[in-house]
Design a protein around this motif. Structure first.
Motif, mmCIF file in Angstrom:
data_model
loop_
_atom_site.group_PDB
_atom_site.id
_atom_site.type_symbol
_atom_site.label_atom_id
_atom_site.label_comp_id
_atom_site.label_asym_id
_atom_site.label_seq_id
_atom_site.Cartn_x
_atom_site.Cartn_y
_atom_site.Cartn_z
ATOM 1 N N LYS A 112 -143.241 69.313 47.334
ATOM 2 C CA LYS A 112 -142.160 69.434 46.428
ATOM 3 C C LYS A 112 -142.071 70.775 46.112
ATOM 4 C CE LYS A 112 -141.880 66.515 43.403
ATOM 5 N NZ LYS A 112 -142.364 65.486 42.128
ATOM 6 N N TYR A 113 -140.926 71.266 46.042
ATOM 7 C CA TYR A 113 -140.298 72.669 45.663
ATOM 8 C C TYR A 113 -139.404 72.494 44.609
ATOM 9 C CZ TYR A 113 -142.866 74.509 49.538
ATOM 10 O OH TYR A 113 -143.862 75.020 50.692
ATOM 11 N N LYS A 114 -139.451 73.252 43.529
ATOM 12 C CA LYS A 114 -138.607 73.246 42.556
ATOM 13 C C LYS A 114 -137.573 74.588 42.865
ATOM 14 C CE LYS A 114 -141.405 71.407 38.683
ATOM 15 N NZ LYS A 114 -142.092 71.668 37.171
ATOM 16 N N GLY A 115 -136.280 74.306 42.734
ATOM 17 C CA GLY A 115 -135.452 75.286 43.020
ATOM 18 C C GLY A 115 -133.955 75.149 42.088
ATOM 19 N N THR A 116 -133.172 76.030 42.432
ATOM 20 C CA THR A 116 -132.079 76.343 41.519
ATOM 21 C C THR A 116 -130.849 76.385 42.549
ATOM 22 O OG1 THR A 116 -133.126 77.455 39.945
ATOM 23 C CG2 THR A 116 -130.719 77.683 39.956
ATOM 24 N N VAL A 117 -129.845 75.418 42.323
ATOM 25 C CA VAL A 117 -128.583 75.380 43.067
ATOM 26 C C VAL A 117 -127.831 76.901 42.961
ATOM 27 C CG1 VAL A 117 -126.389 74.413 43.611
ATOM 28 C CG2 VAL A 117 -128.205 73.068 42.937
ATOM 29 N N THR A 118 -127.718 77.652 43.989
ATOM 30 C CA THR A 118 -126.835 79.044 43.953
ATOM 31 C C THR A 118 -125.588 79.009 44.507
ATOM 32 O OG1 THR A 118 -127.778 79.565 46.131
ATOM 33 C CG2 THR A 118 -129.057 80.161 44.439
ATOM 34 N N ALA A 154 -120.976 74.251 48.714
ATOM 35 C CA ALA A 154 -119.800 74.290 49.952
ATOM 36 C C ALA A 154 -119.733 72.892 50.634
ATOM 37 C CB ALA A 154 -120.396 75.290 50.714
ATOM 38 N N GLY A 155 -118.872 72.608 51.279
ATOM 39 C CA GLY A 155 -118.318 71.557 51.934
ATOM 40 C C GLY A 155 -119.538 70.842 52.769
ATOM 41 N N ASN A 156 -120.300 71.977 53.350
ATOM 42 C CA ASN A 156 -121.328 71.261 54.335
ATOM 43 C C ASN A 156 -122.738 71.209 53.637
ATOM 44 O OD1 ASN A 156 -122.057 74.026 53.803
ATOM 45 N ND2 ASN A 156 -122.979 74.369 55.744
ATOM 46 N N GLY A 157 -122.772 71.228 52.122
ATOM 47 C CA GLY A 157 -123.982 71.151 51.436
ATOM 48 C C GLY A 157 -124.222 72.006 50.226
ATOM 49 N N ALA A 158 -125.352 72.058 49.758
ATOM 50 C CA ALA A 158 -125.649 73.137 48.561
ATOM 51 C C ALA A 158 -126.654 74.064 49.046
ATOM 52 C CB ALA A 158 -126.177 72.325 47.471
ATOM 53 N N TYR A 159 -126.835 75.375 48.427
ATOM 54 C CA TYR A 159 -127.745 76.447 48.945
ATOM 55 C C TYR A 159 -128.597 76.321 47.740
ATOM 56 C CZ TYR A 159 -125.071 77.641 52.898
ATOM 57 O OH TYR A 159 -124.543 77.773 54.315
ATOM 58 N N ILE A 160 -129.980 76.434 48.213
ATOM 59 C CA ILE A 160 -130.995 76.427 47.082
ATOM 60 C C ILE A 160 -131.972 77.550 47.291
ATOM 61 C CG2 ILE A 160 -132.761 74.781 46.133
ATOM 62 C CD1 ILE A 160 -129.967 73.329 46.341
ATOM 63 N N ASN A 161 -132.287 78.095 45.792
ATOM 64 C CA ASN A 161 -133.089 78.972 45.804
ATOM 65 C C ASN A 161 -134.380 78.511 45.310
ATOM 66 O OD1 ASN A 161 -134.768 81.250 45.294
ATOM 67 N ND2 ASN A 161 -133.219 82.281 43.937
ATOM 68 N N GLU A 215 -131.085 72.757 38.138
ATOM 69 C CA GLU A 215 -132.436 72.749 38.693
ATOM 70 C C GLU A 215 -132.526 71.693 39.650
ATOM 71 O OE1 GLU A 215 -135.242 73.483 35.781
ATOM 72 O OE2 GLU A 215 -134.626 75.747 35.538
ATOM 73 N N VAL A 216 -133.273 71.869 40.688
ATOM 74 C CA VAL A 216 -133.539 70.368 41.369
ATOM 75 C C VAL A 216 -134.877 70.676 42.270
ATOM 76 C CG1 VAL A 216 -131.090 70.166 42.222
ATOM 77 C CG2 VAL A 216 -132.411 71.541 43.752
ATOM 78 N N GLU A 217 -135.455 69.237 42.367
ATOM 79 C CA GLU A 217 -136.567 69.486 43.320
ATOM 80 C C GLU A 217 -136.293 68.995 44.774
ATOM 81 O OE1 GLU A 217 -139.014 66.506 41.106
ATOM 82 O OE2 GLU A 217 -139.677 67.879 39.951
ATOM 83 N N VAL A 218 -136.917 69.743 45.888
ATOM 84 C CA VAL A 218 -136.315 69.565 47.003
ATOM 85 C C VAL A 218 -137.639 69.671 48.103
ATOM 86 C CG1 VAL A 218 -134.092 70.538 47.019
ATOM 87 C CG2 VAL A 218 -136.138 72.020 47.355
ATOM 88 N N TYR A 219 -137.523 69.217 49.101
ATOM 89 C CA TYR A 219 -138.604 69.068 50.307
ATOM 90 C C TYR A 219 -137.908 69.855 51.292
ATOM 91 C CZ TYR A 219 -140.152 65.532 47.001
ATOM 92 O OH TYR A 219 -140.421 64.817 45.681
ATOM 93 N N LEU A 220 -138.997 70.895 51.966
ATOM 94 C CA LEU A 220 -138.770 71.299 52.948
ATOM 95 C C LEU A 220 -138.921 70.735 54.411
ATOM 96 C CD1 LEU A 220 -137.644 74.105 54.559
ATOM 97 C CD2 LEU A 220 -140.123 75.083 54.292
ATOM 98 N N LEU A 264 -133.757 77.779 56.574
ATOM 99 C CA LEU A 264 -134.595 76.674 56.052
ATOM 100 C C LEU A 264 -133.576 75.445 55.865
ATOM 101 C CD1 LEU A 264 -136.453 78.907 53.386
ATOM 102 C CD2 LEU A 264 -137.035 78.282 55.315
ATOM 103 N N VAL A 265 -134.184 74.465 55.921
ATOM 104 C CA VAL A 265 -133.395 72.891 55.665
ATOM 105 C C VAL A 265 -134.224 72.033 54.729
ATOM 106 C CG1 VAL A 265 -132.142 70.892 56.523
ATOM 107 C CG2 VAL A 265 -132.292 73.114 57.933
ATOM 108 N N PHE A 266 -133.242 71.781 53.624
ATOM 109 C CA PHE A 266 -134.347 70.861 52.845
ATOM 110 C C PHE A 266 -133.540 69.601 52.760
ATOM 111 C CE2 PHE A 266 -134.396 75.141 50.593
ATOM 112 C CZ PHE A 266 -135.733 75.399 50.454
#
Length: 291
Positions: free
Chosen positions: A132-138, A141-148, A183-188, A198-200
């Motif tokens: 699990k990685y903690k990230g922030t939506v930056t 877009a129409g194809n998804g969200a970019y996460i830092n 803030e979101v939790e994502v998995y690589l 990278l794709v989460f």
């Protein structure tokens, strides 16, 4: 420049170059110090670079930091909505920190804010679908969200409305509930080992993703791959590995479309594309009848 004539030979100095387009910028004057090479640029978000604003656009500020390519200080909501950036004019000097460099395009992304902690290098991330990685939506877009996730590459959380068999991304409803700064939790689940794409996923995978080294060590094994993208030459597939796969479309059946699956075997690894080369697995012959 006014003294130059067609056909005249003059000494010039290579100032910047764009890796994606091959465009180069030349100058008649030699730089006081050598321009910093791509490999030497520090992307930890903490090393300060003194830069000069070369241009302004809706996307942000274009800045020269004395490297072989220029960079962009991004204004995610448009320059006019970021007064801390809009106050800078062309020619102004400022301190920036490099937060991302993309080998595929040669683009540099910078920030005027220093990271609290050194950014993680994307090569050190674990793409097992379980960590699990903690990230922030930056950006959304129409194809998804970019996460830092505090890494020197932002990653994509793709929209999966037509890819129900893939272990990645988020649903349309989940994407609609995301906003910049959240803030979101994502998995690589997948990474391009050449350029760091990278794709989460918002959810952990049922089983750990395969390690590339193990996959390459067992070329006789077959895997079920699912197409997540198509181009003129290849079907790009996910087969449960940390790296994606490419299948030559000349070998693929015409009905192998996005979201469809097929059993494949590993042939090689393409260093330039950062993906596993696969071919369709031959079906096992039926068992011989008992005598």
């Amino acid at each position: 420049y006014d003294s130059l004539e067609y056909g005249q030979k003059v000494p010039v100095y290579l100032h910047t170059k764009c890796r994606r387009t091959g465009k180069i910028s030349l100058r008649l004057n030699r730089a006081p110090v050598p321009r910093e090479r791509w490999e030497a640029i520090v992307t930890d978000g903490q090393f300060p670079y003194q830069g000069k604003v070369l241009g302004r656009s809706w996307h942000g500020l274009f800045v020269d930091i004395g490297a072989e390519m220029n960079g962009l200080v991004k204004a995610t909501q448009g320059l006019s909505k970021h007064p801390e950036l809009a106050k800078y004019n062309i020619g102004d000097e400022l301190t920036v920190y490099v937060v991302e460099k993309r080998a595929d395009s040669g683009h540099l992304t910078m920030s005027i804010e220093r990271s609290d902690e050194p950014l993680i290098d994307w090569t050190d991330l674990i793409a097992d679908g379980q960590t699990k990685y903690k990230g922030t939506v930056t950006f959304v877009a129409g194809n998804g969200a970019y996460i830092n996730i505090g890494c020197n590459r932002a990653g994509l959380l793709p929209k999966t409305e037509d890819r129900s068999g893939l272990e990645e991304g988020c649903t349309v409803e989940e994407l609609d509930n995301l906003e910049v700064g959240q803030e979101v939790e994502v998995y690589l689940v997948r990474r391009n080992l050449s350029v760091g794409r990278l794709v989460f996923s918002l959810h952990p995978t049922p089983t750990p993703r395969l390690v590339l080294e193990d996959v390459l060590a067992d070329p006789d094994k077959s895997y079920r791959g699912i197409v997540y993208s198509l181009d003129y030459h290849y079907a790009h597939m996910d087969f449960g590995c940390e790296a994606g796969a490419i299948l030559d479309r000349n070998q693929a059946p015409p009905d192998l479309l996005i979201g469809r699956g097929a059993f494949v075997k590993v042939v090689d690894f393409d260093d330039d594309m950062g993906k596993v080369v696969v071919e369709l697995a031959r079906p096992h012959p039926p068992p011989l009848p008992k005598s």
